[in-house]
Every structure is written in structure tokens, then in C-alpha cells.
Design a protein around this motif. Structure first.
Motif, PDB file in Angstrom:
ATOM      1  N   THR A   1      42.606 -39.886   7.888  1.00 19.30           N
ATOM      2  CA  THR A   1      43.956 -39.574   8.875  1.00 19.30           C
ATOM      3  C   THR A   1      43.309 -39.823  10.303  1.00 19.30           C
ATOM      4  O   THR A   1      44.367 -40.707  10.902  1.00 19.30           O
ATOM      5  CB  THR A   1      44.223 -38.139   8.847  1.00 19.30           C
ATOM      6  OG1 THR A   1      42.975 -37.446   9.467  1.00 19.30           O
ATOM      7  CG2 THR A   1      44.539 -37.659   7.613  1.00 19.30           C
ATOM      8  N   HIS A   2      42.294 -39.892  10.824  1.00 14.47           N
ATOM      9  CA  HIS A   2      41.746 -40.205  12.159  1.00 14.47           C
ATOM     10  C   HIS A   2      40.405 -40.000  12.301  1.00 14.47           C
ATOM     11  O   HIS A   2      39.797 -39.266  11.558  1.00 14.47           O
ATOM     12  CB  HIS A   2      42.614 -39.306  13.168  1.00 14.47           C
ATOM     13  CG  HIS A   2      42.263 -37.867  13.202  1.00 14.47           C
ATOM     14  ND1 HIS A   2      43.005 -36.922  12.478  1.00 14.47           N
ATOM     15  CD2 HIS A   2      41.767 -37.101  13.951  1.00 14.47           C
ATOM     16  CE1 HIS A   2      42.422 -35.812  12.610  1.00 14.47           C
ATOM     17  NE2 HIS A   2      41.714 -35.913  13.751  1.00 14.47           N
TER      18      HIS A   2
ATOM     19  N   LYS B   1      40.077 -38.137  20.334  1.00 17.86           N
ATOM     20  CA  LYS B   1      40.966 -38.652  18.778  1.00 17.86           C
ATOM     21  C   LYS B   1      41.606 -39.808  19.074  1.00 17.86           C
ATOM     22  O   LYS B   1      42.034 -40.395  19.554  1.00 17.86           O
ATOM     23  CB  LYS B   1      42.141 -37.577  18.766  1.00 17.86           C
ATOM     24  CG  LYS B   1      42.876 -37.924  17.279  1.00 17.86           C
ATOM     25  CD  LYS B   1      44.107 -36.871  17.244  1.00 17.86           C
ATOM     26  CE  LYS B   1      44.767 -37.479  15.928  1.00 17.86           C
ATOM     27  NZ  LYS B   1      46.180 -36.384  15.904  1.00 17.86           N
TER      28      LYS B   1
ATOM     29  N   ASP C   1      43.684 -42.450  16.433  1.00 13.45           N
ATOM     30  CA  ASP C   1      44.360 -42.716  15.330  1.00 13.45           C
ATOM     31  C   ASP C   1      44.026 -43.897  14.422  1.00 13.45           C
ATOM     32  O   ASP C   1      43.650 -44.979  14.962  1.00 13.45           O
ATOM     33  CB  ASP C   1      45.860 -42.578  15.718  1.00 13.45           C
ATOM     34  CG  ASP C   1      46.359 -41.225  16.148  1.00 13.45           C
ATOM     35  OD1 ASP C   1      45.949 -40.166  15.413  1.00 13.45           O
ATOM     36  OD2 ASP C   1      47.259 -40.882  17.061  1.00 13.45           O
TER      37      ASP C   1
ATOM     38  N   ASP D   1      42.354 -46.956   7.606  1.00 10.04           N
ATOM     39  CA  ASP D   1      42.771 -45.766   6.895  1.00 10.04           C
ATOM     40  C   ASP D   1      42.005 -45.216   5.757  1.00 10.04           C
ATOM     41  O   ASP D   1      42.330 -44.219   4.939  1.00 10.04           O
ATOM     42  CB  ASP D   1      44.322 -46.075   6.507  1.00 10.04           C
ATOM     43  CG  ASP D   1      44.076 -46.990   5.475  1.00 10.04           C
ATOM     44  OD1 ASP D   1      43.344 -47.664   4.898  1.00 10.04           O
ATOM     45  OD2 ASP D   1      45.433 -47.419   5.245  1.00 10.04           O
TER      46      ASP D   1
END
Length: 156
Positions: A43-44, A82, A84, A35
């Protein structure tokens, strides 16, 4: 084997399929999305690749590692798209008769993949900005690996 995928990497499933009666050591490395990076909240991440070349290069790195470290088996799977926070971005699993070879090979594979394979990391921050970054945050004493980093820095 396909070394790139857009779906989540199920490393438990990969590990379960990785049994070999000649392997006294199996090492699993999972690169997880954190993070933060260099004091900035993340955020990602999003990964892109030149897929045909990346798959071939990863396969070649795995074959070299199998020979160099006398591995019974090796696998590397990298996510695209993407990913996370706390998501798995890349997995390397190595198996050999002894732990030294399995550990050394695992480090060799991840460092080579991150440094050489055409996979690009796009990092997104909580302040709404984003950056394309080097995919290699590796530390290696391998002279060839260090030379490649120095050459990249000189080219900037």
C-alpha cells in the motif's frame, strides 16, 4: 545540501538545475515505490533515518563518486516519512563528460546509499501487515559491496 526530505522530491526541478557546460552526459535515477514486493501487494512505504549521520554519509559518498568517476556534479535526495505507490523515494543525478562515468557513478551512489546509510524502510501491505526491510535491493559486482551483504547475512 540537505540530502533527506519529508516533502515530495521534484526530480524535474533538480534535473533542470543540473546543467553544466562540461557535462556531455547527465543520468537521473528515480527509485519509485511499486505496488508489490515478493508477491505481496504493497500500500505504501515509510522511511526513517538517523538524519545527522545519513546527511553526512550521503555527502561523503557523493564526494567519493565525484573524485572516482571524474564527475562534474552529483546529487542524491532521499525521502523520509510516508511515500505512496508510484511516489519517488530517492533520486540520484550524476553529470560527467561521458555517459559511462555518469552511469557507473550513478549506480555506485545508489548502491552505497541503500547499503550503508542509516535509512530504514517500513513496508505496508494490503493484508494489514507490515515489515521493516533492508533498504538495499541492489545488485553489484563491487567486491566490497558484496562483502558487506555477506557480513550482514552472517550476523543474522
Amino acid at each position: 545540501m540537505k540530502h533527506l526530505q519529508y516533502d515530495e522530491i521534484n526530480y524535474a526541478e533538480l534535473f533542470a538545475e543540473f546543467r553544466n557546460p562540461n557535462s556531455g552526459a547527465v543520468v537521473l535515477f528515480s527509485g519509485e515505490v511499486r505496488d508489490n514486493n515478493k508477491g505481496r501487494a504493497v500500500t505504501h512505504l515509510e522511511y526513517e533515518a538517523y538524519e545527522p549521520m545519513a546527511n553526512k554519509m550521503i555527502a561523503k559518498i557523493l564526494e567519493e563518486a565525484k573524485t572516482r568517476f571524474k564527475l562534474n556534479q552529483a546529487v542524491c535526495v532521499h525521502r523520509l516519512g510516508k511515500v505512496d505507490i508510484s511516489g519517488c523515494a530517492v533520486v540520484v543525478i550524476t553529470g560527467s563528460g561521458h555517459r559511462k562515468e555518469a552511469y557507473d557513478a550513478n549506480r555506485f551512489i545508489i548502491d552505497r546509499v541503500k547499503n550503508e546509510v542509516p535509512i530504514w524502510k517500513h513496508e505496508f501491505f494490503t493484508d494489514g501487515t507490515s515489515e521493516w526491510g533492508q533498504n538495499c535491493d541492489c545488485v553489484s559486482n563491487d567486491h566490497e559491496h558484496q562483502h558487506q551483504h555477506q557480513h550482514h547475512e552472517e550476523a543474522k
